[in-house]
Design a protein around this motif. Structure first.
Motif, PDB file in Angstrom:
ATOM      1  N   GLY A  30     -37.830  -4.450  28.974  1.00 44.68           N
ATOM      2  CA  GLY A  30     -37.449  -4.569  30.374  1.00 44.68           C
ATOM      3  C   GLY A  30     -37.075  -5.969  30.818  1.00 44.68           C
ATOM      4  O   GLY A  30     -36.328  -6.683  30.150  1.00 44.68           O
ATOM      5  N   ILE A  31     -37.602  -6.360  31.966  1.00 49.23           N
ATOM      6  CA  ILE A  31     -37.266  -7.660  32.563  1.00 49.23           C
ATOM      7  C   ILE A  31     -37.682  -8.806  31.656  1.00 49.23           C
ATOM      8  O   ILE A  31     -36.950  -9.784  31.496  1.00 49.23           O
ATOM      9  CB  ILE A  31     -37.938  -7.782  33.943  1.00 49.23           C
ATOM     10  N   GLY A  32     -38.852  -8.704  31.037  1.00 47.22           N
ATOM     11  CA  GLY A  32     -39.323  -9.772  30.165  1.00 47.22           C
ATOM     12  C   GLY A  32     -38.399 -10.011  28.992  1.00 47.22           C
ATOM     13  O   GLY A  32     -38.069 -11.158  28.663  1.00 47.22           O
ATOM     14  N   LYS A  33     -37.964  -8.944  28.351  1.00 43.50           N
ATOM     15  CA  LYS A  33     -37.066  -9.050  27.194  1.00 43.50           C
ATOM     16  C   LYS A  33     -35.704  -9.604  27.614  1.00 43.50           C
ATOM     17  O   LYS A  33     -35.147 -10.489  26.948  1.00 43.50           O
ATOM     18  CB  LYS A  33     -36.908  -7.684  26.533  1.00 43.50           C
ATOM     19  N   ALA A  34     -35.160  -9.098  28.718  1.00 43.58           N
ATOM     20  CA  ALA A  34     -33.864  -9.586  29.192  1.00 43.58           C
ATOM     21  C   ALA A  34     -33.939 -11.067  29.545  1.00 43.58           C
ATOM     22  O   ALA A  34     -32.999 -11.838  29.286  1.00 43.58           O
ATOM     23  CB  ALA A  34     -33.412  -8.772  30.410  1.00 43.58           C
ATOM     24  N   THR A  35     -35.062 -11.485  30.120  1.00 41.06           N
ATOM     25  CA  THR A  35     -35.245 -12.894  30.477  1.00 41.06           C
ATOM     26  C   THR A  35     -35.338 -13.750  29.228  1.00 41.06           C
ATOM     27  O   THR A  35     -34.737 -14.833  29.148  1.00 41.06           O
ATOM     28  CB  THR A  35     -36.503 -13.064  31.340  1.00 41.06           C
ATOM     29  N   ALA A  36     -36.077 -13.279  28.236  1.00 39.16           N
ATOM     30  CA  ALA A  36     -36.175 -14.013  26.965  1.00 39.16           C
ATOM     31  C   ALA A  36     -34.803 -14.195  26.327  1.00 39.16           C
ATOM     32  O   ALA A  36     -34.457 -15.292  25.858  1.00 39.16           O
ATOM     33  CB  ALA A  36     -37.113 -13.270  26.014  1.00 39.16           C
ATOM     34  N   GLU A  37     -33.998 -13.145  26.322  1.00 41.02           N
ATOM     35  CA  GLU A  37     -32.670 -13.212  25.713  1.00 41.02           C
ATOM     36  C   GLU A  37     -31.768 -14.196  26.458  1.00 41.02           C
ATOM     37  O   GLU A  37     -31.066 -15.006  25.837  1.00 41.02           O
ATOM     38  CB  GLU A  37     -32.054 -11.811  25.687  1.00 41.02           C
ATOM     39  N   LEU A  38     -31.800 -14.136  27.787  1.00 35.41           N
ATOM     40  CA  LEU A  38     -30.951 -15.037  28.575  1.00 35.41           C
ATOM     41  C   LEU A  38     -31.396 -16.487  28.408  1.00 35.41           C
ATOM     42  O   LEU A  38     -30.572 -17.390  28.232  1.00 35.41           O
ATOM     43  CB  LEU A  38     -31.003 -14.632  30.048  1.00 35.41           C
ATOM     44  N   PHE A  39     -32.696 -16.730  28.448  1.00 35.69           N
ATOM     45  CA  PHE A  39     -33.207 -18.086  28.315  1.00 35.69           C
ATOM     46  C   PHE A  39     -32.949 -18.643  26.912  1.00 35.69           C
ATOM     47  O   PHE A  39     -32.722 -19.848  26.755  1.00 35.69           O
ATOM     48  CB  PHE A  39     -34.697 -18.125  28.653  1.00 35.69           C
ATOM     49  N   ALA A  40     -32.982 -17.781  25.905  1.00 34.27           N
ATOM     50  CA  ALA A  40     -32.656 -18.222  24.547  1.00 34.27           C
ATOM     51  C   ALA A  40     -31.216 -18.701  24.473  1.00 34.27           C
ATOM     52  O   ALA A  40     -30.913 -19.718  23.824  1.00 34.27           O
ATOM     53  CB  ALA A  40     -32.896 -17.090  23.554  1.00 34.27           C
ATOM     54  N   ASN A  41     -30.325 -17.999  25.142  1.00 36.54           N
ATOM     55  CA  ASN A  41     -28.912 -18.399  25.164  1.00 36.54           C
ATOM     56  C   ASN A  41     -28.720 -19.748  25.845  1.00 36.54           C
ATOM     57  O   ASN A  41     -27.739 -20.451  25.560  1.00 36.54           O
ATOM     58  CB  ASN A  41     -28.072 -17.333  25.874  1.00 36.54           C
ATOM     59  N   HIS A  42     -29.653 -20.097  26.730  1.00 33.55           N
ATOM     60  CA  HIS A  42     -29.588 -21.388  27.417  1.00 33.55           C
ATOM     61  C   HIS A  42     -30.489 -22.439  26.764  1.00 33.55           C
ATOM     62  O   HIS A  42     -30.721 -23.506  27.339  1.00 33.55           O
ATOM     63  CB  HIS A  42     -29.940 -21.212  28.894  1.00 33.55           C
ATOM     64  N   LYS A  43     -30.992 -22.101  25.561  1.00 30.69           N
ATOM     65  CA  LYS A  43     -31.703 -23.058  24.693  1.00 30.69           C
ATOM     66  C   LYS A  43     -33.060 -23.504  25.207  1.00 30.69           C
ATOM     67  O   LYS A  43     -33.554 -24.568  24.822  1.00 30.69           O
ATOM     68  CB  LYS A  43     -30.816 -24.289  24.399  1.00 30.69           C
ATOM     69  N   PHE A  44     -33.697 -22.715  26.065  1.00 32.63           N
ATOM     70  CA  PHE A  44     -35.094 -22.987  26.397  1.00 32.63           C
ATOM     71  C   PHE A  44     -35.953 -22.666  25.180  1.00 32.63           C
ATOM     72  O   PHE A  44     -35.664 -21.715  24.444  1.00 32.63           O
ATOM     73  CB  PHE A  44     -35.553 -22.109  27.564  1.00 32.63           C
ATOM     74  N   LYS A  45     -37.018 -23.402  24.964  1.00 33.35           N
ATOM     75  CA  LYS A  45     -38.020 -23.028  23.969  1.00 33.35           C
ATOM     76  C   LYS A  45     -38.853 -21.898  24.555  1.00 33.35           C
ATOM     77  O   LYS A  45     -39.193 -21.920  25.736  1.00 33.35           O
ATOM     78  CB  LYS A  45     -38.917 -24.224  23.632  1.00 33.35           C
ATOM     79  N   LEU A  46     -39.187 -20.915  23.726  1.00 34.61           N
ATOM     80  CA  LEU A  46     -39.813 -19.701  24.244  1.00 34.61           C
ATOM     81  C   LEU A  46     -41.168 -19.420  23.608  1.00 34.61           C
ATOM     82  O   LEU A  46     -41.327 -19.507  22.383  1.00 34.61           O
ATOM     83  CB  LEU A  46     -38.901 -18.496  23.983  1.00 34.61           C
ATOM     84  N   ILE A  47     -42.122 -19.071  24.462  1.00 34.55           N
ATOM     85  CA  ILE A  47     -43.376 -18.464  24.021  1.00 34.55           C
ATOM     86  C   ILE A  47     -43.362 -17.048  24.568  1.00 34.55           C
ATOM     87  O   ILE A  47     -43.391 -16.831  25.790  1.00 34.55           O
ATOM     88  CB  ILE A  47     -44.605 -19.223  24.552  1.00 34.55           C
ATOM     89  N   LEU A  48     -43.280 -16.072  23.672  1.00 34.88           N
ATOM     90  CA  LEU A  48     -43.120 -14.681  24.072  1.00 34.88           C
ATOM     91  C   LEU A  48     -44.402 -13.914  23.778  1.00 34.88           C
ATOM     92  O   LEU A  48     -44.921 -13.952  22.661  1.00 34.88           O
ATOM     93  CB  LEU A  48     -41.942 -14.052  23.319  1.00 34.88           C
ATOM     94  N   CYS A  49     -44.895 -13.206  24.787  1.00 39.17           N
ATOM     95  CA  CYS A  49     -46.194 -12.548  24.683  1.00 39.17           C
ATOM     96  C   CYS A  49     -46.046 -11.052  24.902  1.00 39.17           C
ATOM     97  O   CYS A  49     -45.254 -10.609  25.731  1.00 39.17           O
ATOM     98  CB  CYS A  49     -47.162 -13.110  25.718  1.00 39.17           C
ATOM     99  N   GLY A  50     -46.840 -10.288  24.172  1.00 36.71           N
ATOM    100  CA  GLY A  50     -46.828  -8.846  24.355  1.00 36.71           C
ATOM    101  C   GLY A  50     -47.889  -8.166  23.516  1.00 36.71           C
ATOM    102  O   GLY A  50     -48.510  -8.780  22.649  1.00 36.71           O
ATOM    103  N   ARG A  51     -48.086  -6.878  23.772  1.00 34.06           N
ATOM    104  CA  ARG A  51     -49.081  -6.097  23.036  1.00 34.06           C
ATOM    105  C   ARG A  51     -48.526  -5.518  21.744  1.00 34.06           C
ATOM    106  O   ARG A  51     -49.277  -5.199  20.824  1.00 34.06           O
ATOM    107  CB  ARG A  51     -49.584  -4.940  23.910  1.00 34.06           C
ATOM    108  N   ARG A  52     -47.191  -5.352  21.677  1.00 33.19           N
ATOM    109  CA  ARG A  52     -46.590  -4.641  20.551  1.00 33.19           C
ATOM    110  C   ARG A  52     -46.043  -5.639  19.525  1.00 33.19           C
ATOM    111  O   ARG A  52     -44.956  -6.184  19.690  1.00 33.19           O
ATOM    112  CB  ARG A  52     -45.502  -3.697  21.073  1.00 33.19           C
ATOM    113  N   GLN A  53     -46.838  -5.849  18.493  1.00 32.26           N
ATOM    114  CA  GLN A  53     -46.534  -6.879  17.514  1.00 32.26           C
ATOM    115  C   GLN A  53     -45.181  -6.655  16.836  1.00 32.26           C
ATOM    116  O   GLN A  53     -44.430  -7.603  16.606  1.00 32.26           O
ATOM    117  CB  GLN A  53     -47.647  -6.949  16.460  1.00 32.26           C
ATOM    118  N   GLU A  54     -44.870  -5.395  16.512  1.00 31.11           N
ATOM    119  CA  GLU A  54     -43.604  -5.128  15.821  1.00 31.11           C
ATOM    120  C   GLU A  54     -42.410  -5.532  16.671  1.00 31.11           C
ATOM    121  O   GLU A  54     -41.397  -6.029  16.157  1.00 31.11           O
ATOM    122  CB  GLU A  54     -43.515  -3.654  15.393  1.00 31.11           C
TER     123      GLU A  54
END
Length: 251
Positions: free
Chosen positions: A13-37
């Motif tokens: 959802g919103i978290g994944k879309a935000t991660a993808e957009l921020f990656a394109n803008h070269k932010f360093k990312l710490i991504l958190c979630g329950r689903r390891q895969e």
């Protein structure tokens, strides 16, 4: 970008879309979630664009939250932006028919989980005398609709926490704001209706709902304003939506 962004609920959802957009803008990312895969897949996908670190924990578990955040390597220790995105709705029952299990899940994730993560990260921002916290609320935090009861209560709590957080952190130069979306087509309704795909799909039929990418774009806009600008509280709905209960399905 040298800024490090911490995103909860990053695997959909919103978290994944935000991660993808921020990656394109070269932010360093710490991504958190329950689903390891899903975290593994996301790191593989976005690792080609930017530096990514993943943390696998459930925001409801305060000990796991603290342990995970304390484990961050030095490279990711200076968190510039926290996006408190993790949240869920469970059930759509009247208050008298509601499930206590559903109530616990919503309050534990939407309210206590946000507090646990914030509690672990805010001291780092205070030390830096700088930071930006985005709390993802909902239009359900601005009004109450039939059968929304406890979910609406949890999002009203997010609204209050956002305001209190902004007041308390003002002296430390930390920006705090909330983004409150209306109808966004994600896995949200599948979770709310516990796998009843037909019922979930009907929520978004007959009009153009917001997409996760729409919200991600607004989050990026918010965090890239000059530092003296803080977008404190923003409500966004699809054009077809006037309130939680009024949606024009002829557009």
């Amino acid at each position: 970008m040298n800024e490090t962004v911490f995103i909860t609920g990053a695997t959909s959802g919103i978290g994944k879309a935000t991660a993808e957009l921020f990656a394109n803008h070269k932010f360093k990312l710490i991504l958190c979630g329950r689903r390891q895969e899903r975290l593994v897949h996301l790191k593989e996908q976005l690792g080609a664009l930017t530096t990514v670190h993943t943390l696998n924990f459930d925001v409801r578990d305060k000990d796991a939250v603290k342990k995970a955040i304390d484990s961050l390597p030095e490279e990711f220790s200076k968190i510039s932006i926290l996006i408190n995105n993790a949240g869920n709705a469970h059930g759509l029952d009247t208050i008298q028919e509601g499930s206590i299990t559903d109530w616990d899940a919503m309050l534990d994730i939407n309210v206590k989980g946000l507090l646990y993560v914030s509690k672990a990260i805010i001291p780092k921002m205070i030390t830096q005398n700088k930071g930006h916290i985005i709390n993802i609320g909902s239009t359900a935090g601005k009004e109450v609709y039939p059968r929304g009861n406890v979910y609406c209560a949890s999002k009203h709590a997010v609204d209050a926490i956002n305001q209190g957080m902004r007041i308390d952190l003002n002296q430390h130069g930390i920006r705090v704001g909330a983004l409150n979306p209306g109808l966004v087509e994600t896995e949200f309704s599948q979770v709310r209706f516990k796998g009843d795909d037909e019922r979930a799909e009907n929520v978004y039929k007959g009009f153009q709902a917001l997409k996760p990418e729409d919200i991600a774009d607004i989050i990026l806009f918010t965090v890239t304003r000059p530092y003296h600008v803080n977008i404190a509280d923003l409500v966004v709905m699809p054009t077809a939506q006037a309130s939680s209960t009024i949606v024009n399905k002829t557009l």
